[in-house]
Structures are given as C-alpha cells and as structure tokens.
Design an enzyme around this catalytic site. Sequence first.
Site, mmCIF file in Angstrom:
data_model
loop_
_atom_site.group_PDB
_atom_site.id
_atom_site.type_symbol
_atom_site.label_atom_id
_atom_site.label_comp_id
_atom_site.label_asym_id
_atom_site.label_seq_id
_atom_site.Cartn_x
_atom_site.Cartn_y
_atom_site.Cartn_z
ATOM 1 N N GLU A 1 0.829 -1.199 0.000
ATOM 2 C CA GLU A 1 0.000 0.000 0.000
ATOM 3 C C GLU A 1 0.874 1.264 0.000
ATOM 4 O O GLU A 1 0.555 2.254 -0.676
ATOM 5 C CB GLU A 1 -0.921 -0.003 1.220
ATOM 6 C CG GLU A 1 -1.953 -1.134 1.192
ATOM 7 C CD GLU A 1 -2.666 -1.315 2.525
ATOM 8 O OE1 GLU A 1 -2.432 -0.490 3.438
ATOM 9 O OE2 GLU A 1 -3.434 -2.290 2.667
ATOM 10 N N ASP B 1 2.606 -53.566 -18.219
ATOM 11 C CA ASP B 1 3.487 -53.449 -17.052
ATOM 12 C C ASP B 1 3.648 -54.851 -16.449
ATOM 13 O O ASP B 1 2.813 -55.738 -16.687
ATOM 14 C CB ASP B 1 2.864 -52.473 -16.052
ATOM 15 C CG ASP B 1 3.621 -52.420 -14.734
ATOM 16 O OD1 ASP B 1 4.858 -52.295 -14.778
ATOM 17 O OD2 ASP B 1 2.972 -52.547 -13.680
ATOM 18 N N TYR B 2 4.712 -55.038 -15.659
ATOM 19 C CA TYR B 2 4.930 -56.381 -15.103
ATOM 20 C C TYR B 2 4.436 -56.490 -13.659
ATOM 21 O O TYR B 2 3.380 -57.052 -13.398
ATOM 22 C CB TYR B 2 6.416 -56.762 -15.199
ATOM 23 C CG TYR B 2 6.670 -58.160 -14.707
ATOM 24 C CD1 TYR B 2 6.221 -59.258 -15.437
ATOM 25 C CD2 TYR B 2 7.319 -58.395 -13.500
ATOM 26 C CE1 TYR B 2 6.416 -60.559 -14.980
ATOM 27 C CE2 TYR B 2 7.528 -59.693 -13.036
ATOM 28 C CZ TYR B 2 7.067 -60.768 -13.777
ATOM 29 O OH TYR B 2 7.245 -62.045 -13.326
#
Length: 537
Positions: A191, A309-310
């Site tokens: 301000e 994915d495994y």
Amino acid sequence: ADLLGFHTYDDMRHFLSSVNRLAGMGYFHGEVEVGNRKVVVDAFPMGIDYDKYAQKALAPDTINREVRYRSSLNNEQIILSIDRLDYSKGIKNRLQALEIFFEQYPEYLEKVVLFMVVVPSRDTVPRYQALKTEIDELVGRINGKYGRVSWTPVHYFYRSFPLEALSAFYRMASVALVTPLRDGMNLVCKEYIASRLDQTGVLILSEMAGSSKELSDAILVNPNDIKQIVAALHEALTMPEEEQKFHMEVMQNSLKRYNIHHWVKLFLDRLAEVKEQQSYMHTKILEKNTVNRIKTAYQKAEKRLLFLDYDGTLTGFAQKPEQAMPNQELYDILNKLIKDPKNRVVIISGRKHDNLEEWFGDLDIDLIAEHGIWSKQMGQEWEVQAGMDNGWQKEIYPMMDLYVNRTPGAFVEQKAYSLVWHYRKVEVGLGELRTRELSSHLKYLTNNMGLQVLEGNMVVEVKPMNANKGVGATKWLQKYPSDFVIALGDDKTDEDTFKAMPENAFTIKVGAGSSAANYYLDNVTEVRELLKKLINA
C-alpha cells in the site's frame, strides 16, 4: 479441498513436507494424493488493488489531511510503522533499533520522527496486554530520553485510522519500516509503494515477510538483527533521490501487474484447471460392455500394440523382487498373444533389464526396462537411452542405506541408472514412517540434480528426470503405428505410459484410484482374464 493456495513457495514447500511426514501422504509436483483423488497445492502471492491506493493518494481529502498533519511538524523526515498489536510484528525490535539509531547518529535528532500506528488486537489477552505495556514503556523511554519541547521522536497512535488518514501517512513518509518477525505476506508495504506517486521514498522490509519475495528492491533486513535495522535506517535516510525512484519504479511496476484482480483470476483459473484435471483423471471400472468394445476393436485391427506393465499388473508382488517370477499361466498367455502376427507385445517395467532378459529374452516380445532407460526390440540387443548418467548414485546411495540401517527388513536395490528402497518386509507403520522421512530427505537432496523421487507400491525410487515409461512408449508408438493400442499398469510410474497413449487407445489401471487411464481393473487375476478374452476374441 481441490486447491490449496499459499502466499509463498516456501510456505507451500513446508506444507507439502508436513503433509508427507505427518499425514503420510505422498506428493509429486505439488499434487497430493488423498484417497482416490488429487489435491493441488500452489503458491499465489496476494496483491492489492493498486489503482485504489494510487487514486486515494490523489483524493482531495487525503491531500487536505496531509497539509493538516504537516502543519504540526517542523519539516522532519517521517519514518512510518503501521501494524496491529501482535508479538510477531517485531514492534519492540523496531523501537529498540530507533533508540540505538539516535545514539549512533545524533545528527538526526529533531530531524527525523517515527509515526507508529498500532491497531488494537486481542488486548484482553494477558500476553497481548504485556506486549502493549512493553511498547508503551519503550515509546515513553525514547521520548523521555530524546524529546524536546518542540520535537517528539515517536508519534505513537494506539488506534485504527480511516483509509484517507493512512493514505496521507503514506504520502508523507520518507521511509516505511515494515519489519515483522514472521508474516505470511504483509500488505502495508504494498500500500505504501502504490501511494508514492512521485516515486520517492524507501521501503525497509523484513526478509521474513512473504512480500519480500516479490519486493527485492526494498532494503531487506533480518528483523531479529537490531544492528542491521539501524544500518538500514541510515541507508534509507541518506539514499539519493535518483536511486529511490529507480527502486520504487521497479516495485510499482511489479505491483501493478500482480494486483488483486490478477491474484483472483490466477486462483480461479487454477481451480478450474484442477477440476478439469480431476475429471480427466477419473477412471471407470471396466464393465462387460466396455470389454466387448475392446474385443470388437481387437478383432477388427490389422496391427495391434500391447503395452503391459509387469509387477502388480501381469504378476503379483513378492517379498523380494527376484521372487516375483512369471508362472506358467503367464507364459501361456504371452505365447498365445505373440503367436498372432497382428500383435506386437511390449513389456514395459521398472525392473532391471537383466531380470526381463532372464524371464522373457527368449520370447518374441519387446522389452522396456528401468522406466524406459533400457529397451530391446525382439531379436536385437539391449540399448540404453542417450544421455544417461549414474554418477549421482555415489551421493544418494549412502543416504538410502542409512535408512536401511534404521529400518529392519528394508533394502536398497541398485539398478544401472536408478536406486530403489524397498520396505515390503518392514513392520507395518514403521515402513510408512521411514518412507515419509526418506522421501522428504531425498526430495530436498535431489532438488537440483535432475532426479525424480517416486513413491510406488512399497518402494521409493530415485531415477533421472528424463527417464520415464512414457518416453519409452512414445518411441514404440512412432515406430509401429497401430490401429489397436492398449496399455495396462498399476502405479504412478505407469501414468506416464497412459498419458503418452493416443486418444483411441484403451488405458487400464490395476486398482481403483485417480489416474490418467480410462478404466480400471481390481487385480492381476482380472488382467489375465482380460488378456485371455482378447486371445479368444
């Protein structure tokens, strides 16, 4: 909550660390996984209505007040301090610094005054009452010690003022002294800057205020260092006007751009983005109708690409990684898939390439290991992703091993270009506790090393940032364009695979939860059943 906002990046970082260590929730890139959804945490420094304060400084009522206030002074330079009554605001330190300043620089006696506004707050609380008493005594001591009949060093106001009066103070003050011991943001300094229409004036600002991250052209001080505040006061009062204007212009331009309207828009836009992301990450259970659609698309396709994915997808987890070997049922499924010349099967895993070679090297299957770092096309040799370096392991391994020493049952798996801390065999509760501590420590340690810390299923993995399954999958998508693409995976590392898939791909997560996948199955058994249905389609 869907979005949590903090004033500064430091606040956000400390919150995420606390969430991880105290609440046991993992996070990645500012996203916290809460149950089946993600909550985003971000920094949004609050601005002010810049035009409001700039226009108020020009208002006739403000100017009239300034003229009236100045008539009671003798052309002294004004140092301004405005705070509510609170022990975190550093008001006592400020007064102590002023007292020492007059001792060290007596030439400023009768030439400088402090306008100190303290807004009442919680003054019925004993601790705050004691603070006010200390402030009153310090003000009395300074005024009694240095005051003259025609000059009072500290003009002390224990009350609030209307905006017009504050604006007049901002216009009058040569220096704004804003030195809280700790403050989330502090808008008084902003301000003050917005009210300095002639661009003169100097801001002395605590480095412990959130606004100091934006206003680096202020004189930044450690609010606990009284001597530094004294030196800053002298620097501010002797700063040439040209230098004042240079710094003030920089800060004003910043505040004009990042004002309150910008802050609101930024916050709401981010919230809308989060809601859109949540909608995108919402997965549906793979129902019979969808299975039939997948089977139909599979039947019609001439070229098919299957990313599998495994661990946690094709096979369940084991106490030790090397024990999670494929069984005969899995071999039968894979052999039937690759027997179809239209199929190209890719096992994409975080496993060491040695493991995948041992288990699947004899099959006509493509292999991607260590999240894309290693890859092998059927009938060819293994290749490593360009630009990989494992020199960092020498620094990170001892830290992870230290947590192994503190956690019975834990162990570190060292891969060629990544490190994995396993805690599947650790006592329930202790493993989660150590994981939070280790993850927090690793994220701090690897901050500027180009590394990624991932929390998976009973593991914490450290790997290069540019190595992920999505990069590996993208190479196969480009090499082998297909009219049927399916990807299955179970944890966070598989999200990169899902995100890399084309729009017409079928993406399936194993286990419910927030995911980039379109659908989910509950377990490994359901994955194998789905693959059998495709074989028999």
